[in-house]
Design an enzyme around this catalytic site. Structure first.
Site, PDB file in Angstrom:
ATOM      1  N   SER A 181      19.890 -12.803  59.198  1.00  0.00           N
ATOM      2  CA  SER A 181      21.104 -13.605  59.088  1.00  0.00           C
ATOM      3  C   SER A 181      21.730 -13.587  57.709  1.00  0.00           C
ATOM      4  CB  SER A 181      20.806 -15.041  59.490  1.00  0.00           C
ATOM      5  OG  SER A 181      19.780 -15.568  58.679  1.00  0.00           O
ATOM      6  N   HIS A 209      21.032 -14.228  66.093  1.00  0.00           N
ATOM      7  CA  HIS A 209      22.361 -13.741  65.698  1.00  0.00           C
ATOM      8  C   HIS A 209      22.818 -12.547  66.531  1.00  0.00           C
ATOM      9  CE1 HIS A 209      23.515 -16.194  62.208  1.00  0.00           C
ATOM     10  NE2 HIS A 209      22.208 -16.311  62.009  1.00  0.00           N
ATOM     11  N   LYS A 240      24.788 -20.448  68.424  1.00  0.00           N
ATOM     12  CA  LYS A 240      25.631 -19.550  67.623  1.00  0.00           C
ATOM     13  C   LYS A 240      26.763 -19.014  68.508  1.00  0.00           C
ATOM     14  CE  LYS A 240      22.256 -19.114  64.110  1.00  0.00           C
ATOM     15  NZ  LYS A 240      20.838 -18.858  63.964  1.00  0.00           N
TER      16      LYS A 240
END
Ligand SMILES: *Cc1c(COP(=O)(O)O)cnc(C)c1O
Length: 392
Positions: A181, A209, A240
């Site tokens: 990340s 992610h 996310k």
């Protein structure tokens, strides 16, 4: 001297090192633009990759579910029973990701805390990428297994550690972030899989992610590399790209079944809330219906990264929409962030201990919610602040 004086001193030390976390207050929904501490700014901070955090379809399904089912799950699922909503979400996630089964948790963080200690214990060994996320590290520590870090994304280092240590332990686990990340680079999962296969070791990837970002229509890193059925456990998050909240573990049904028996955050903490689960189901609907949002995200990311390079910024080794702007020392990164904010751009500085000393940066998070005009405004601000501070 009071018994909390040491905390005050530690906080002052953080402040003078430029490492103190100043948390901004957001007075608007998530989106390309935010009201931050009362000022309207372009949002380059959030992990809301697809703009789903305030998407009308997700908002509508959350409201409808609350009207029908209330807000909370009541208690832990193993005691109070599980709602059809959660069962449905798990079925849909498994089918979306092309795996045998999936189980949801309150967050990606708890998904890691549930999974790792369920798979390995005191007599076992974990081979962990040196730059793995804090929640993986904490999951490893909780398990009581021996933790052996291998060099970041270095399959040769991984294999050396396996050869040197495997024989001393009962069972083993290889664990890696999918997308890292802070740098935006991707784990070499096909090569890691070959090593896992050669030594017959369980393989786990945390694709927080990559969920909704990598692979066809956002199906994640396993889909990205065509490794279906080969990675034993894929952890993900719905906080996310999915724009909501909640953790996922997807993979072999025997492992998912085991987590229902032995995943401590499953057994001792209540499930995702009703509106969270309902909104996540709608996120799956949207991703299955069209790749449009994922395509827009990647188009935006390509454009922004190319323009930043042309301006002369160092964006590191990113291969994803995560765009680190490498600045070096933490005080410079903090000053850069403050100047950007003055120029109407919200992009936070990240320093030690989140990234190594001397590798402070601004991390820009590109989203499908950004328009071309938004990206150009952001580039303009980076150009003027970068010039003023002598970075470019
Ligand atoms: C963000 C993140 C998590 C935590 O996810 P939450 O759902 O926000 O708890 C876990 N692992 C990685 C790699 C992450 O980037």
């Amino acid at each position: 001297m009071s018994k909390t004086d040491w905390i005050t001193q530690e906080i002052e030390a953080l402040q003078s090192a430029g490492l103190y976390n100043r948390i901004r207050t957001i007075g608007s929904p998530q989106g390309a633009w935010l009201s931050v501490d009362g000022k309207r700014v372009l949002n380059f901070c959030s992990n809301n990759y697809l703009g789903l955090a305030n998407h009308p379809a997700l908002v509508a399904s959350a409201k409808k579910a609350v009207d029908e089912l209330g807000v909370g799950p009541g208690a832990v699922r193993s005691i109070a029973g599980t709602m059809t909503l959660h069962v449905e979400l798990e079925k849909r996630l498994a089918s979306f990701k092309g795996v045998e089964a999936a189980i949801t948790f309150q967050s990606g963080f708890t998904a890691n805390l549930a999974t790792i200690p369920a798979l390995v214990g005191k007599e076992d060994v974990i081979f962990s990428d040196r730059l793995n996320h804090a929640s993986i590290i904490d999951g490893c520590r909780l398990s009581g297994a021996k933790i052996i870090a291998y060099e970041h994304n270095d399959v040769k280092s991984l294999e050396e550690q396996i050869q040197a240590n495997l024989k001393d332990f009962r069972r083993a686990l290889i664990v890696t972030d999918g997308v890292f990340s802070m740098d935006g680079d991707i784990a070499p999962l096909p090569d890691i899989y070959e090593v896992a296969k050669k030594y017959d070791i369980l393989l786990m990837v945390d694709d927080a992610h990559g969920e909704g970002v990598l692979g066809k229509g956002g199906r994640g890193i396993v889909d990205h590399f065509g490794l279906h059925g080969k990675v034993d456990v894929e952890v993900g998050t719905m906080s996310k790209a999915f724009g909501v909240m909640g953790g996922i573990v997807a993979g072999k049904s025997v492992i998912v079944e085991w987590l229902r028996q032995r995943g401590r955050p499953f057994l001792f903490s209540s499930a995702m809330t009703v509106p969270d689960a309902a909104a996540c189901l709608t996120a799956v609907d949207l991703l299955e219906d069209s790749t449009q949002l994922v395509d827009k995200l990647w188009d935006n990311a390509k454009y922004f990264k190319a323009e930043m390079k042309t301006l002369g910024f160092n964006t590191g080794v990113t291969e994803t929409p995560i765009t680190p702007v490498m600045l070096g020392e933490a005080p410079l990164a903090q000053q850069f962030s403050r100047e950007l904010y003055e120029a109407g751009v919200f992009a936070m500085a990240i320093g030690f201990p989140t990234v190594p000393q001397g590798r402070a940066r601004i991390r820009v998070m590109i989203s499908a919610a950004h328009s071309q005009d938004d990206l150009d405004k952001g580039l303009e601000a980076f150009k003027s602040v970068g010039t003023k501070l002598g970075v470019i």
